[in-house]
Design an enzyme around this catalytic site. Structure first.
Site, mmCIF file in Angstrom:
data_model
loop_
_atom_site.group_PDB
_atom_site.id
_atom_site.type_symbol
_atom_site.label_atom_id
_atom_site.label_comp_id
_atom_site.label_asym_id
_atom_site.label_seq_id
_atom_site.Cartn_x
_atom_site.Cartn_y
_atom_site.Cartn_z
ATOM 1 N N HIS A 1 92.560 69.229 -6.185
ATOM 2 C CA HIS A 1 92.739 69.514 -7.625
ATOM 3 C C HIS A 1 93.948 70.127 -8.000
ATOM 4 C CE1 HIS A 1 88.279 70.639 -6.321
ATOM 5 N NE2 HIS A 1 87.786 69.701 -7.601
ATOM 6 N N GLN B 1 75.217 66.098 -14.901
ATOM 7 C CA GLN B 1 75.847 64.259 -14.468
ATOM 8 C C GLN B 1 75.026 64.867 -13.139
ATOM 9 O OE1 GLN B 1 80.136 66.379 -14.575
ATOM 10 N NE2 GLN B 1 79.961 64.957 -12.672
ATOM 11 N N ARG C 1 81.885 68.799 -1.050
ATOM 12 C CA ARG C 1 80.550 68.556 -0.816
ATOM 13 C C ARG C 1 80.956 68.619 0.710
ATOM 14 N NH1 ARG C 1 79.104 65.270 -5.429
ATOM 15 N NH2 ARG C 1 77.972 66.679 -7.115
HETATM 16 O O1 PAF Z 1 84.792 65.326 -11.198
HETATM 17 C C1 PAF Z 1 84.649 66.242 -11.346
HETATM 18 O O2 PAF Z 1 85.104 67.013 -11.255
HETATM 19 C C2 PAF Z 1 83.586 66.422 -12.836
HETATM 20 O O3 PAF Z 1 82.856 64.840 -13.014
HETATM 21 C C3 PAF Z 1 84.324 66.589 -14.062
HETATM 22 C C4 PAF Z 1 85.692 65.165 -13.948
HETATM 23 C C5 PAF Z 1 84.952 67.813 -13.914
HETATM 24 C C6 PAF Z 1 83.295 66.744 -15.523
HETATM 25 O O4 PAF Z 1 82.874 66.880 -14.406
#
Ligand code: PAF
Length: 280
Positions: free
Chosen positions: A38, A62, A190
């Site tokens: 990130h 999601q 994860r």
């Molecule tokens: O990749 C992710 O962490 C998620 O799918 C995102 C793009 C932040 C959307 O919730």
């Protein structure tokens, strides 16, 4: 100092001020529990923008019914420190209520046909609808000029690019390189679900992807490469969802081996589902 914002009006005021000053705004959406992957996206966005907003939002829409939404790791303090060190200016923390004002059940849904249905879409029905639904909202909230997504989620990047073109979001999308552990395992929130006992096995995914690439480039048929890849993963204890070679747009290549390809794997080790890919 990074500013943490939980109110949409405040976020809009900050971004409007930057834009009035002629500054380019970069955005890195995340679900938190941040790692070097990130932070590399924040640094990438910084190369293309003057100010950076990053969001942390564990998006319920999601996750499938049997997935890890409630146990998804949440580490707000470490995330804030790490984002600041990586060069993020604003941490946007929406609530579920502000993201879905009519409730999740009545949320306007963004569905990108075609690419969403393949691979991950087949194994995680509705997953990309949830991703597009939240990312489109985040784009409307933050109104960035440029946004960065990791190439580890190769299909997610393809789906988002299609959504951005189709819905005419005036946003440049950047794909950040996969960041790996020393032993080659692609970084992922994860990974921490892997027990110490099975963690060493997880590196097999990367080795199998490289072997798939090598065999394909040496002229093996796609079918053979995919069957061998799946067999190697199964022999190493994985439960394989897919091990495939695709065109960059995730379409199935014909018999010709010319042009760019991507090998993608999704497989479960113990109860942890891992994905990875190699572009070539
Ligand atoms: O990749 C992710 O962490 C998620 O799918 C995102 C793009 C932040 C959307 O919730």
């Amino acid at each position: 100092m990074i500013e943490t914002v939980t109110d949409l009006a405040r976020l809009r005021a900050i971004v409007a001020g930057w834009k009035r000053d002629g500054l380019r705004v970069g955005f890195v959406p995340t679900m938190g529990n941040l790692h070097a992957g990130h932070y590399s996206l924040v640094k990438l966005a910084r190369q293309h923008a003057d100010r950076i907003v990053s969001s942390v939002f564990v998006n319920p829409t999601q996750f499938g019914p049997n997935e890890d939404f409630t146990r998804y790791p949440r580490t707000p303090e470490a995330d804030t420190t790490g984002l600041e060190q990586a060069g993020c200016d604003v941490l946007w923390l929406p609530t579920v209520e502000s993201m879905y004002p009519f409730g999740v059940g009545l949320a306007a849904n963004v569905h990108v046909p075609g690419v969403s249905a393949l691979l991950e879409g087949a194994f995680r029905p509705g997953h990309f609808d949830g991703v597009c639904t939240v990312v489109s909202r985040l784009f409307n909230q933050v109104q960035p000029d440029v946004a960065a997504f990791g190439r580890k989620d190769y299909q997610q990047l393809a789906v988002i690019r299609q959504m951005v073109t189709d819905l005419a979001f005036p946003i440049e999308i950047l794909g950040g390189e996969i960041v790996r552990e020393g032993d080659g395992l692609a970084m992922s929130s994860r990974n921490q679900y892997l027990t110490a006992e099975i963690r060493p096995q997880a590196t097999v995914i990367r080795r199998v992807l490289l072997a798939m690439r090598e065999a394909y480039l040496a002229g093996a048929t796609r079918e053979q490469v995919e069957a061998d890849g799946a067999a190697q993963l199964e022999a190493a204890g994985f439960q394989v969802d897919y091990a495939v070679v695709r065109l960059p747009d995730l379409g199935e290549p014909g018999n010709s081996h010319d042009g760019a390809r991507v090998a993608l794997v999704a497989a479960k080790l113990g109860s942890t589902r891992l994905i990875d890919n190699v572009e070539f």
